[in-house]
Write a protein that holds these residues in place. Sequence first.
Motif, PDB file in Angstrom:
ATOM      1  N   UNK A 127     -10.023 -11.685   1.071  1.00  0.00           N
ATOM      2  CA  UNK A 127      -8.767 -11.346   0.186  1.00  0.00           C
ATOM      3  C   UNK A 127      -9.064 -10.343  -0.884  1.00  0.00           C
ATOM      4  N   UNK A 128      -8.365  -9.278  -0.909  1.00  0.00           N
ATOM      5  CA  UNK A 128      -8.376  -8.253  -1.809  1.00  0.00           C
ATOM      6  C   UNK A 128      -7.656  -8.326  -3.070  1.00  0.00           C
ATOM      7  N   UNK A 129      -8.211  -8.135  -4.269  1.00  0.00           N
ATOM      8  CA  UNK A 129      -7.214  -8.305  -5.289  1.00  0.00           C
ATOM      9  C   UNK A 129      -7.174  -7.179  -6.164  1.00  0.00           C
ATOM     10  N   UNK A 130      -7.790  -6.240  -6.007  1.00  0.00           N
ATOM     11  CA  UNK A 130      -7.702  -4.900  -6.691  1.00  0.00           C
ATOM     12  C   UNK A 130      -6.385  -4.272  -6.569  1.00  0.00           C
ATOM     13  N   UNK A 131      -5.976  -3.325  -7.631  1.00  0.00           N
ATOM     14  CA  UNK A 131      -4.684  -2.621  -7.635  1.00  0.00           C
ATOM     15  C   UNK A 131      -4.627  -2.022  -6.454  1.00  0.00           C
TER      16      UNK A 131
ATOM     17  N   UNK B  13     -17.292  -4.289   3.904  1.00  0.00           N
ATOM     18  CA  UNK B  13     -18.009  -4.895   5.027  1.00  0.00           C
ATOM     19  C   UNK B  13     -19.193  -5.700   4.203  1.00  0.00           C
ATOM     20  N   UNK B  14     -20.077  -5.255   3.536  1.00  0.00           N
ATOM     21  CA  UNK B  14     -21.090  -5.992   2.820  1.00  0.00           C
ATOM     22  C   UNK B  14     -20.421  -7.057   1.936  1.00  0.00           C
ATOM     23  N   UNK B  15     -21.162  -8.049   1.656  1.00  0.00           N
ATOM     24  CA  UNK B  15     -20.782  -8.968   0.659  1.00  0.00           C
ATOM     25  C   UNK B  15     -21.704  -9.371  -0.452  1.00  0.00           C
ATOM     26  N   UNK B  16     -21.426 -10.036  -1.449  1.00  0.00           N
ATOM     27  CA  UNK B  16     -22.337 -10.383  -2.524  1.00  0.00           C
ATOM     28  C   UNK B  16     -22.476 -11.705  -2.753  1.00  0.00           C
TER      29      UNK B  16
ATOM     30  N   UNK C 288     -25.342  -9.438   2.115  1.00  0.00           N
ATOM     31  CA  UNK C 288     -25.149  -8.847   0.739  1.00  0.00           C
ATOM     32  C   UNK C 288     -26.389  -7.734   0.594  1.00  0.00           C
ATOM     33  N   UNK C 289     -27.186  -7.635   1.681  1.00  0.00           N
ATOM     34  CA  UNK C 289     -28.258  -6.836   1.451  1.00  0.00           C
ATOM     35  C   UNK C 289     -28.072  -5.196   2.021  1.00  0.00           C
ATOM     36  N   UNK C 290     -26.963  -4.980   2.600  1.00  0.00           N
ATOM     37  CA  UNK C 290     -26.832  -3.764   3.063  1.00  0.00           C
ATOM     38  C   UNK C 290     -26.610  -2.554   1.971  1.00  0.00           C
ATOM     39  N   UNK C 291     -27.381  -1.432   2.411  1.00  0.00           N
ATOM     40  CA  UNK C 291     -27.014  -0.296   1.389  1.00  0.00           C
ATOM     41  C   UNK C 291     -26.434   0.884   2.121  1.00  0.00           C
TER      42      UNK C 291
ATOM     43  N   UNK D 149     -20.004  -3.442  -7.278  1.00  0.00           N
ATOM     44  CA  UNK D 149     -19.525  -4.959  -6.564  1.00  0.00           C
ATOM     45  C   UNK D 149     -18.978  -4.218  -5.274  1.00  0.00           C
ATOM     46  N   UNK D 150     -18.779  -5.489  -4.589  1.00  0.00           N
ATOM     47  CA  UNK D 150     -17.883  -5.499  -3.400  1.00  0.00           C
ATOM     48  C   UNK D 150     -16.555  -5.536  -3.628  1.00  0.00           C
ATOM     49  N   UNK D 151     -15.608  -5.082  -2.669  1.00  0.00           N
ATOM     50  CA  UNK D 151     -14.063  -5.293  -2.499  1.00  0.00           C
ATOM     51  C   UNK D 151     -13.544  -4.577  -3.814  1.00  0.00           C
ATOM     52  N   UNK D 152     -14.246  -3.575  -4.591  1.00  0.00           N
ATOM     53  CA  UNK D 152     -13.775  -3.099  -5.694  1.00  0.00           C
ATOM     54  C   UNK D 152     -13.647  -1.869  -5.403  1.00  0.00           C
TER      55      UNK D 152
END
Length: 695
Positions: A463-467, A504-507, A513-516, A540-543
């Motif tokens: 779930x995404x929480x950003x604006x 796509x990538x996670x943390x 979490x290893x993707x670049x 970070x991810x999802x930002x």
Amino acid sequence: MKAVLPYTSFTVAVLLLVLCMAAQAATPDNEVKALREIAEQLKKKDWNFDVDPCTNETSWFTPKLDSRPLYNNSLICNCSNSDGVCHVVELFLGGQDLAGVLPPALVKLPYLKTIDLTRNYLSGNIPSEWGSMQLEYLSICVNNLSGPIPSFLGNITTLGYLSIDNNMFSGTIPHELGKLVNLKNLSLSANNLTGELPVALTKLIKLTEFRISSNNFTGRMTNLFQSWNQLRILEIQASGFEGPIPSSISTLSTLTELRISDLVGEGSNFPNLSSMTGMTKLMLRSCNISGQIPTYISNMRQLQILDLSFNRLEGRIPDLSDLTTLKFMYLTSNFLNGTIPDWIKSRDNRFQIDLSYNNLSEHSAPSCRENLNLFKSFSGRDNSILSECLKYFPCSKDRYFLHINCGGKATTVGNIIYEEDEETAGAAVFVPVRERENWGFSSTGNFRDVTTRNDYVAKNVSALTMKESELYTSARLSPLSITYYARCLANGRYKVKLHFAEIVFRDNRSFYSLGRRIFDVYIQEERVMKDFDIENTARGVDKAVVKNFNAVVNNSVLMIRFYWAGKGTTAASETGAYGPLISAISVESGFIHLNDKMKMTIVVGAVVLVLLLIFMILGILRWKGYLGGRISREKELRRLDLQTGFFTYRQIKAATDNFNVANKIGEGGFGSVYKGLYGTRICIMGYFNLQGRCL
Ligand SMILES: *[C@@H]1O[C@H](CO)[C@@H](O)[C@H](O)[C@H]1NC(C)=O
Ligand SMILES: *[C@@H]1O[C@H](CO)[C@@H](O)[C@H](O)[C@H]1NC(C)=O
Ligand SMILES: *[C@@H]1O[C@H](CO)[C@@H](O)[C@H](O)[C@H]1NC(C)=O
Ligand SMILES: *[C@@H]1O[C@H](CO)[C@@H](O)[C@H](O)[C@H]1NC(C)=O
Ligand SMILES: *[C@@H]1O[C@H](CO)[C@@H](O)[C@H](O)[C@H]1NC(C)=O
Ligand SMILES: *[C@@H]1O[C@H](CO)[C@@H](O)[C@H](O)[C@H]1NC(C)=O
Ligand SMILES: *[C@@H]1O[C@H](CO)[C@@H](O)[C@H](O)[C@H]1NC(C)=O
Ligand SMILES: *[C@@H]1O[C@H](CO)[C@@H](O)[C@H](O)[C@H]1NC(C)=O
Ligand SMILES: *[C@@H]1O[C@H](CO)[C@@H](O)[C@H](O)[C@H]1NC(C)=O
Ligand SMILES: *[C@@H]1O[C@H](CO)[C@@H](O)[C@H](O)[C@H]1NC(C)=O
Ligand SMILES: *[C@@H]1O[C@H](CO)[C@@H](O)[C@H](O)[C@H]1NC(C)=O
Ligand SMILES: *[C@@H]1O[C@H](CO)[C@@H](O)[C@H](O)[C@H]1NC(C)=O
């Protein structure tokens, strides 16, 4: 007595059986002990040391249903040994997110031949203990390992397979790796390796596979190739090397897959690949290759993928009609001219052919078909951006903005409506204007080694929480290049906002979490971002990250291109998780623009204003006395400046009663002199120099 014997013999038999089983089944204590240490070092929790690892496979692992496709959890023993015990010979621990380190205790499994720790979350360096192992297969790819490639790896001369790709190893390749004379597969891709390739690698004469993509090497590719006469796969994408491709590559006649891309600097003509008739995948992308496409490519009868995109190739498209297996062909972004050959026109849409960004002649444009991308394929006319087959729609009106929710549904954020973008993209797809006239996109490239991921859209997994999160829940993904183009824009300056978020990538301390992800962005064919990394920039991810640019539109078209230049990881977290990712695009004119009603209002307003102004000026002029003769003589005389002795012509005219001869009192060096009257005072005034004196 009689009954005892059978009983005793039964007991003996059972005892023998048990002994026999024990003798046959046991894993030696030292190996079990080593496994305990290994488990600790890897942080592996699910081995059950209450049972024997080699003989009780079902109970050795805690039964665990793991649906992850990349998960592998096997321990393989060899129990047919002369010493009657079992030895651990293979360990497959893939896709488990193990968060420990590379276990030094592996060296205590003396019979170990294979270790596969692919896709975990292991960190640290390669332990020096490993230098004395007798491994044949070592894979530690897709982890968070760092440090140098140690020279003692060269001691493991039994190695046939070495894969350390998709980590963060740095430094140079030690020349000791040249000692691995049994090595067949070597993969060092997606690390941070630097320096030049050591010449000692020429000794690896058994090599069948060599991958060193996405690194930070310097200099030119040295002439390593001559001795690798069994090489089948060669991959040097975005490795940092300078061009050109060394000519010795022509000796690699056994190659079936060749991928070289994103060389920097000097180019060359097409290298001589004529001997490589077994080629299945040929990619020479962005290598600054000029000249013509050689015709011998038609001898590569098993060719499935041909990618010669982003070079400076010119001349005609060769006849490859014999290549019935050719599924993908990218000639994108070259200077190819001449007509589109009939063999391309006659292929059906199972063949994906991308001819976008070329200099072909427009009259040869075929009838429209899917999976044939002709975006900007033709030279000449401005509207060549839309090929003839896609029909050129004249713009119905000028536009001043465009908002797209890339890869997603129509969304309203604030008072801005982001248009939906749910068309299917593909390897050679031009999504034309259709019912909307104002934008489309051109998508080029297929995801490598993946057959499932062909939707070219990424969806959020958390779930995404950003604006404005609606903009980020889905995004366009491209394996090579995607161009969004806006048309029917009024010419002028625009503000371009690009919305990104790594969804796509996670943390989460897993291999996800290893993707670049690293890519470039072009606006109006000018590179505005190089090596852009969403996750790094957003911390970070999802930002969300929003990047702002200015652009100038002068032929009513704006193009925004996202390009993968081969950098970053390609197999972390999964294969096919790479390439540009764009969430939303916002384009707004930087100048004030008006609709028709506003225009009318302004025209009327302007007319009124101009009229008013004219009246005012007339009024002032008149008041100042430059216009008309109706200002009374008295008024004029009242304004006489008696102090300075200077008068205007008009004032003199008034005071002398229009130069009445009766008032003329003489002729001086400066013309006539008059007597003027100011009220009761008499003034002597020069007509020529407009001077005078009042008495
Ligand atoms: C394997 O271990 C389980 C649990 O300890 C045990 O019940 C079973 O008999 C063992 N199987 C063999 C073949 O030893
Ligand atoms: C693990 O990988 C090995 C080698 O690729 C394979 O033989 C084995 O079947 C795999 N095991 C599982 C559980 O996938
Ligand atoms: C098991 O080990 C023996 C003796 O070392 C060897 O001959 C045999 O090939 C091995 N079996 C397997 C399947 O590796
Ligand atoms: C590698 O081999 C060399 C000699 O062959 C030896 O001196 C060295 O100790 C070995 N290194 C390791 C880490 O085992
Ligand atoms: C090693 O490379 C060869 C040739 O490309 C390939 O066929 C083989 O599958 C590779 N080995 C492994 C274990 O991946
Ligand atoms: C890669 O290596 C270079 C030089 O060894 C170093 O400066 C750079 O920080 C490294 N990059 C990363 C991301 O670790
Ligand atoms: C490669 O080297 C350059 C310059 O030394 C550095 O900026 C860049 O971060 C390095 N690349 C990686 C992947 O570390
Ligand atoms: C391509 O190569 C030519 C010379 O072969 C060179 O002049 C040009 O700068 C190169 N282009 C790029 C983008 O490096
Ligand atoms: C290309 O290489 C082949 C042998 O591999 C040779 O016969 C041929 O003459 C070469 N072509 C050119 C143009 O050098
Ligand atoms: C195509 O390009 C070649 C080389 O650049 C040139 O010689 C030829 O005249 C061009 N042909 C056409 C039809 O433009
Ligand atoms: C492409 O074609 C146009 C018109 O035919 C020509 O003016 C232009 O020079 C060509 N560009 C290249 C790079 O060949
Ligand atoms: C990988 O390990 C380094 C320390 O070596 C750490 O700073 C970094 O955050 C780790 N990377 C990831 C993706 O967790």
